[in-house]
Design a protein around this motif. Structure first.
Motif, PDB file in Angstrom:
ATOM      1  N   GLY A 257       0.800  -1.220   0.000  1.00 23.95           N
ATOM      2  CA  GLY A 257       0.000   0.000   0.000  1.00 23.95           C
ATOM      3  C   GLY A 257       0.831   1.268   0.000  1.00 23.95           C
ATOM      4  N   VAL A 258       2.060   1.181  -0.537  1.00 25.59           N
ATOM      5  CA  VAL A 258       2.957   2.335  -0.569  1.00 25.59           C
ATOM      6  C   VAL A 258       3.255   2.702  -2.021  1.00 25.59           C
ATOM      7  CG1 VAL A 258       5.266   3.199   0.032  1.00 25.59           C
ATOM      8  CG2 VAL A 258       4.007   1.758   1.648  1.00 25.59           C
ATOM      9  N   ASP A 259       3.191   3.968  -2.347  1.00 27.25           N
ATOM     10  CA  ASP A 259       3.469   4.452  -3.691  1.00 27.25           C
ATOM     11  C   ASP A 259       4.950   4.233  -4.027  1.00 27.25           C
ATOM     12  OD1 ASP A 259       3.813   5.819  -6.051  1.00 27.25           O
ATOM     13  OD2 ASP A 259       3.262   7.789  -5.251  1.00 27.25           O
ATOM     14  N   PRO A 260       5.270   3.458  -5.071  1.00 24.89           N
ATOM     15  CA  PRO A 260       6.671   3.241  -5.449  1.00 24.89           C
ATOM     16  C   PRO A 260       7.398   4.538  -5.810  1.00 24.89           C
ATOM     17  CG  PRO A 260       5.257   1.628  -6.524  1.00 24.89           C
ATOM     18  CD  PRO A 260       4.348   2.656  -5.915  1.00 24.89           C
ATOM     19  N   GLY A 261       6.637   5.582  -6.122  1.00 27.31           N
ATOM     20  CA  GLY A 261       7.240   6.864  -6.470  1.00 27.31           C
ATOM     21  C   GLY A 261       7.525   7.749  -5.270  1.00 27.31           C
ATOM     22  N   ALA A 262       7.150   7.278  -4.098  1.00 27.46           N
ATOM     23  CA  ALA A 262       7.410   8.047  -2.871  1.00 27.46           C
ATOM     24  C   ALA A 262       8.889   7.937  -2.502  1.00 27.46           C
ATOM     25  CB  ALA A 262       6.542   7.522  -1.731  1.00 27.46           C
ATOM     26  N   ARG A 263       9.310   8.772  -1.553  1.00 28.82           N
ATOM     27  CA  ARG A 263      10.679   8.722  -1.044  1.00 28.82           C
ATOM     28  C   ARG A 263      10.662   8.339   0.424  1.00 28.82           C
ATOM     29  NH1 ARG A 263      10.746  12.212  -5.221  1.00 28.82           N
ATOM     30  NH2 ARG A 263      12.595  12.187  -6.559  1.00 28.82           N
ATOM     31  N   GLY A 264      11.810   7.882   0.904  1.00 28.00           N
ATOM     32  CA  GLY A 264      11.896   7.373   2.262  1.00 28.00           C
ATOM     33  C   GLY A 264      11.433   8.344   3.323  1.00 28.00           C
ATOM     34  N   GLU A 265      11.723   9.637   3.108  1.00 26.75           N
ATOM     35  CA  GLU A 265      11.401  10.612   4.155  1.00 26.75           C
ATOM     36  C   GLU A 265       9.906  10.865   4.295  1.00 26.75           C
ATOM     37  OE1 GLU A 265      12.855  13.340   0.671  1.00 26.75           O
ATOM     38  OE2 GLU A 265      13.358  11.361   1.485  1.00 26.75           O
ATOM     39  N   GLN A 266       9.096  10.274   3.405  1.00 23.90           N
ATOM     40  CA  GLN A 266       7.646  10.434   3.499  1.00 23.90           C
ATOM     41  C   GLN A 266       6.983   9.328   4.314  1.00 23.90           C
ATOM     42  OE1 GLN A 266       7.806  11.000  -1.091  1.00 23.90           O
ATOM     43  NE2 GLN A 266       5.830  11.851  -0.499  1.00 23.90           N
ATOM     44  N   LEU A 267       7.717   8.281   4.656  1.00 22.94           N
ATOM     45  CA  LEU A 267       7.140   7.098   5.277  1.00 22.94           C
ATOM     46  C   LEU A 267       7.301   7.090   6.798  1.00 22.94           C
ATOM     47  CD1 LEU A 267       7.099   6.233   2.319  1.00 22.94           C
ATOM     48  CD2 LEU A 267       7.902   3.970   3.036  1.00 22.94           C
ATOM     49  N   THR A 268       6.312   6.541   7.475  1.00 21.51           N
ATOM     50  CA  THR A 268       6.382   6.338   8.920  1.00 21.51           C
ATOM     51  C   THR A 268       7.063   5.002   9.206  1.00 21.51           C
ATOM     52  OG1 THR A 268       4.286   5.147   9.054  1.00 21.51           O
ATOM     53  CG2 THR A 268       4.201   7.563   9.196  1.00 21.51           C
ATOM     54  N   VAL A 269       7.406   4.767  10.464  1.00 26.38           N
ATOM     55  CA  VAL A 269       8.000   3.487  10.832  1.00 26.38           C
ATOM     56  C   VAL A 269       7.004   2.357  10.598  1.00 26.38           C
ATOM     57  CG1 VAL A 269       7.335   3.593  13.278  1.00 26.38           C
ATOM     58  CG2 VAL A 269       9.368   2.287  12.596  1.00 26.38           C
ATOM     59  N   GLU A 270       5.712   2.649  10.768  1.00 22.91           N
ATOM     60  CA  GLU A 270       4.693   1.629  10.492  1.00 22.91           C
ATOM     61  C   GLU A 270       4.708   1.239   9.016  1.00 22.91           C
ATOM     62  OE1 GLU A 270       3.413   3.723  14.206  1.00 22.91           O
ATOM     63  OE2 GLU A 270       4.144   4.386  12.242  1.00 22.91           O
ATOM     64  N   ASP A 271       4.911   2.215   8.132  1.00 21.08           N
ATOM     65  CA  ASP A 271       5.001   1.924   6.698  1.00 21.08           C
ATOM     66  C   ASP A 271       6.170   0.982   6.422  1.00 21.08           C
ATOM     67  OD1 ASP A 271       2.852   3.605   5.998  1.00 21.08           O
ATOM     68  OD2 ASP A 271       4.167   5.355   5.868  1.00 21.08           O
ATOM     69  N   PHE A 272       7.321   1.289   7.028  1.00 23.23           N
ATOM     70  CA  PHE A 272       8.502   0.442   6.804  1.00 23.23           C
ATOM     71  C   PHE A 272       8.274  -0.976   7.345  1.00 23.23           C
ATOM     72  CE2 PHE A 272      10.736   4.573   6.395  1.00 23.23           C
ATOM     73  CZ  PHE A 272      11.403   4.336   5.201  1.00 23.23           C
ATOM     74  N   ALA A 273       7.625  -1.081   8.491  1.00 24.88           N
ATOM     75  CA  ALA A 273       7.339  -2.397   9.055  1.00 24.88           C
ATOM     76  C   ALA A 273       6.417  -3.189   8.123  1.00 24.88           C
ATOM     77  CB  ALA A 273       6.709  -2.255  10.434  1.00 24.88           C
ATOM     78  N   ARG A 274       5.434  -2.511   7.544  1.00 22.88           N
ATOM     79  CA  ARG A 274       4.497  -3.175   6.639  1.00 22.88           C
ATOM     80  C   ARG A 274       5.184  -3.625   5.349  1.00 22.88           C
ATOM     81  NH1 ARG A 274       1.375   0.644   6.551  1.00 22.88           N
ATOM     82  NH2 ARG A 274       1.510   1.419   4.403  1.00 22.88           N
ATOM     83  N   ILE A 275       6.102  -2.810   4.848  1.00 21.25           N
ATOM     84  CA  ILE A 275       6.851  -3.184   3.642  1.00 21.25           C
ATOM     85  C   ILE A 275       7.709  -4.413   3.910  1.00 21.25           C
ATOM     86  CG2 ILE A 275       8.651  -2.457   2.020  1.00 21.25           C
ATOM     87  CD1 ILE A 275       7.644   0.458   2.511  1.00 21.25           C
ATOM     88  N   ALA A 276       8.407  -4.422   5.033  1.00 16.54           N
ATOM     89  CA  ALA A 276       9.269  -5.563   5.372  1.00 16.54           C
ATOM     90  C   ALA A 276       8.445  -6.837   5.536  1.00 16.54           C
ATOM     91  CB  ALA A 276      10.038  -5.265   6.659  1.00 16.54           C
TER      92      ALA A 276
END
Length: 289
Positions: A257-276
């Motif tokens: 559920g994350v836009d591939p065109g986004a950059r790292g500084e736009q994501l929360t730690v929850e986003d990173f956990a969900r990606i992993a």
């Protein structure tokens, strides 16, 4: 009654020990009692707390923590300073000295079993060059630490407390957010240190948060490192080597559920956990087939 160290006591102790503060160890000693009182007050520690202090130096903050009634375990990498600290406590805080344990050790190598009891709080004036690695290591190794107040370089404080979208939001911000909430609470004048540093300082408070989600911390931290290794690139490009290709990175990101065109500084730690977690599920699915 605890007597806090002033400029005269700091210089006398340093002369007695033939201590010449070094940049390598980040030694800048606090010599202002009011600053010590302020740190202890903002940390909110008292008789019910077991405080872990990193880099006590000549003992300025140690005495303040003991004066608040806390039990203190001080970890000092300099063997000369570590050896002297119990005597300083006995001299300036005789009624509290029994609550002090000193470990001559490197905080980056500290393990839970090295401590006399699980600490509840981290309060420290941290060497600028290792502040973030020390905090992250201790929060990982010591889940009993529920809160903290650390004095660090002002720029480091900004990075530690930054939120998504901030210009200084990066690896330290996200990794610290894995454990809880950090905020910059107050600046600290250069004049309260000896020797006077050539950078500004600030206090950062921390509160551990029990997350609803669980994840593989090592996997999430590896993902964070990769996402910020090429900060200006989109996540699709920055995570290409991590995922195996840009196309696979985009697939994982979209599934999470994350836009591939986004950059790292736009994501929360929850986003990173969900990606992993999504990446792990994709790998498991390919393995099963």
């Amino acid at each position: 009654m605890t007597h806090l160290l002033g400029p005269a006591e700091i210089r006398r102790l340093a002369a007695e020990l033939d201590v010449r503060p070094t940049k390598k160890l980040g030694q800048n000693f606090v010599h202002d009692p009011n600053t010590v009182r302020r740190i202890v007050d903002l940390a909110g520690v008292g008789p019910d707390d077991h405080v872990l202090e990193v880099g006590p130096g000549l003992g300025s903050l140690t005495l303040g923590l003991l004066g608040a009634g806390a039990r203190v375990t001080a970890v000092e990498i300099d063997p000369v300073l570590a050896a002297r600290l119990p005597a300083t406590a006995a001299t300036y805080a005789p009624e509290s000295a029994s609550r002090l344990t000193v470990l001559a050790s490197d905080a980056l190598r500290l393990r839970a079993e090295d401590l006399p009891a699980p600490p509840s709080a981290l309060v420290a004036n941290l060497p600028y060059n290792v502040a973030v690695p020390v905090v992250l290591h201790l929060l990982t190794e010591l889940p009993s630490v529920r809160s903290g107040l650390v004095m660090v370089q002002a720029e480091v404080a900004d990075r530690m407390a930054a939120g998504p979208g901030s210009r200084v939001y990066g690896v330290p911000s996200v990794k610290l957010a894995w454990f809880g909430r950090a905020r910059k609470v107050a600046p600290v004048s250069r004049s309260v240190f000896w020797p006077v540093p050539n950078v500004d300082s600030a206090l950062v408070s921390f509160e551990r948060v029990d997350r609803d989600w669980q994840g593989d911390r090592a996997a999430v931290f590896s993902l964070i490192d990769n996402a910020f290794s090429q900060r200006r690139k989109t996540l699709r490009a920055a995570l290409a080597s991590w995922a195996g290709s840009a196309a696979k990175a985009a697939e994982v990101l979209q599934s999470a559920g994350v836009d591939p065109g986004a950059r790292g500084e736009q994501l929360t730690v929850e986003d990173f956990a969900r990606i992993a977690e999504t990446a792990s599920a994709h790998t498991s699915g390919r393995t099963a087939r």
